[in-house]
Scaffold this motif. Structure first.
Motif, PDB file in Angstrom:
ATOM      1  N   THR A   1      -3.999   4.514  -1.678  1.00  0.00           N
ATOM      2  CA  THR A   1      -2.989   3.882  -2.532  1.00  0.00           C
ATOM      3  C   THR A   1      -3.253   4.205  -3.998  1.00  0.00           C
ATOM      4  OG1 THR A   1      -2.667   2.091  -0.936  1.00  0.00           O
ATOM      5  CG2 THR A   1      -1.921   1.693  -3.191  1.00  0.00           C
TER       6      THR A   1
ATOM      7  N   LEU B   1       0.835  -1.192   0.000  1.00  0.00           N
ATOM      8  CA  LEU B   1       0.000   0.000   0.000  1.00  0.00           C
ATOM      9  C   LEU B   1       0.874   1.249   0.000  1.00  0.00           C
ATOM     10  CD1 LEU B   1      -2.722  -1.174   2.544  1.00  0.00           C
ATOM     11  CD2 LEU B   1      -2.718  -1.360   0.045  1.00  0.00           C
TER      12      LEU B   1
ATOM     13  N   ILE C   1      -5.841   1.731   2.092  1.00  0.00           N
ATOM     14  CA  ILE C   1      -6.161   1.180   0.771  1.00  0.00           C
ATOM     15  C   ILE C   1      -6.672   2.287  -0.148  1.00  0.00           C
ATOM     16  CG2 ILE C   1      -7.687  -0.390  -0.484  1.00  0.00           C
ATOM     17  CD1 ILE C   1      -7.651  -2.191   2.037  1.00  0.00           C
TER      18      ILE C   1
END
Length: 344
Positions: free
Chosen positions: A69, A46, A66
């Protein structure tokens, strides 16, 4: 009349929601949907460099990582993207959950988009930093992708469930990929050998990656390449020659009577990587000199050693410098392939 229509709409909505609620799910596949990036690929890490781990619960903190990312983290390294596509296809086959198939096919679109015109695949796409844009056989990145495409083209390993439109796309990508493989097989004095782990994307010449991964012949990756080529039905003379030449090289450069192990010092209790005498074992070094076929070992300071024992302890003990990668290939798989292809 209007009330009846509204009532019917509500009933239909409830029934539809009930159907979706009862649709079988797979917890790992559900997490893969969350991790998938906007371009269709998946990261191995990530944005904060934490490793993708599908065993972890999706806490608010993790979901935030997440979400932050970027698409630049999409990669084929460490089985990323190929792992997810394969898993999601199997999850769809088991559950018939269309969300899994949709995500897998979005992953296939990413795979096809990432292929170079010369047939190779980079380690990362679209990130071109450092060695990430090189044609990458390292850790089977390109071969994992080609095996997926071969499964689509041949309707194997559950990939018969994908949209049939992907079959032609896969066949074209495979043809380009094989062309790249044949062009990048290293020659020594006109004789074909095996492959390097990565190549310059434009010149298609062997290249280095990390400091301890020098420009060299790479045995582990070459085994994967040969196994992929042996999957091809009715192989061309060029494919047959490539396979046979690689197997011949493996046979000529095997190290018989040793195994790679980590022996524990009885005094310090520290494990140290070493070749240990074992008359039942055959191994190969991970990297060989491009011209001399002698084992070479890269260190973090960008130096190349001729003996594993000369490496700094961290590198000596932190890498698979030897392995029996080609043993099953040359002893069992290749003879079977020869028989199947009318060569014996």
């Amino acid at each position: 009349m209007m009330k009846i229509k509204i009532l019917l709409t509500l009933v239909c909505s409830v029934l539809l929601a009930s159907c979706y609620a009862q649709l079988p799910t797979d917890s790992t596949a559900d997490k893969m949907l969350v991790y998938q990036l906007g371009n269709g690929g998946w990261p191995k890490q990530l944005e904060d460099k934490s490793v993708v781990d599908y065993a972890l619960p999706l806490t608010p903190e993790l979901l935030g990582k997440i979400k932050s990312t970027r698409d630049l983290h999409a990669t084929f390294d460490n089985k990323a993207t190929s792992r997810e596509v394969v898993y999601l296809i199997k999850a769809f086959k088991k559950t018939q959950n269309q969300a899994y198939l949709k995500a897998a096919q979005k992953g296939l679109d990413y795979i096809l988009m990432a292929q170079y015109a010369n047939g190779g695949w980079p380690q990362y796409y679209p990130d071109k930093a450092l060695y990430r844009s090189e044609i990458t056989y390292n850790d089977d990145a390109m071969i994992n992708v080609l095996n997926i495409l071969q499964d689509i083209a041949t309707k194997k390993n559950d990939f018969e469930v994908v949209d049939p439109a992907y079959i032609k796309k896969a066949e074209k990508a495979i043809a380009r990929g094989i062309d790249c493989i044949l062009k990048t097989q290293v020659k020594q004095n006109g004789n074909l050998t095996i492959w390097a782990a990565q190549y310059d994307k434009d010149l298609m010449l062997p290249a280095k990656a990390r400091n301890f991964e020098p420009t060299s012949l790479s045995t582990s990756e070459s085994v994967g390449i040969v196994r992929f080529l042996m999957r091809i039905s009715n192989p061309s003379p060029q494919i047959k020659t490539a396979i046979s030449a690689a197997v011949k090289w493996f046979d000529a450069n095997k190290i018989v009577g040793y195994r790679f192990d980590r022996a524990t010092d009885p005094q310090t209790k520290v494990k140290t990587a070493a070749l240990v005498a074992d008359n039942t074992s055959t191994v190969w070094a991970r990297f060989y000199d491009l011209d001399k076929n002698t084992p070479i070992f890269g260190d973090r300071d960008n130096s190349i050693k001729l003996r594993m024992e000369d490496l700094a302890p961290e590198r000596r003990n932190g890498y698979a410098w030897y392995g029996n990668w080609a043993q099953k290939l040359i002893e069992k798989e290749y003879p079977k392939w020869l028989t199947a292809n009318g060569s014996k």
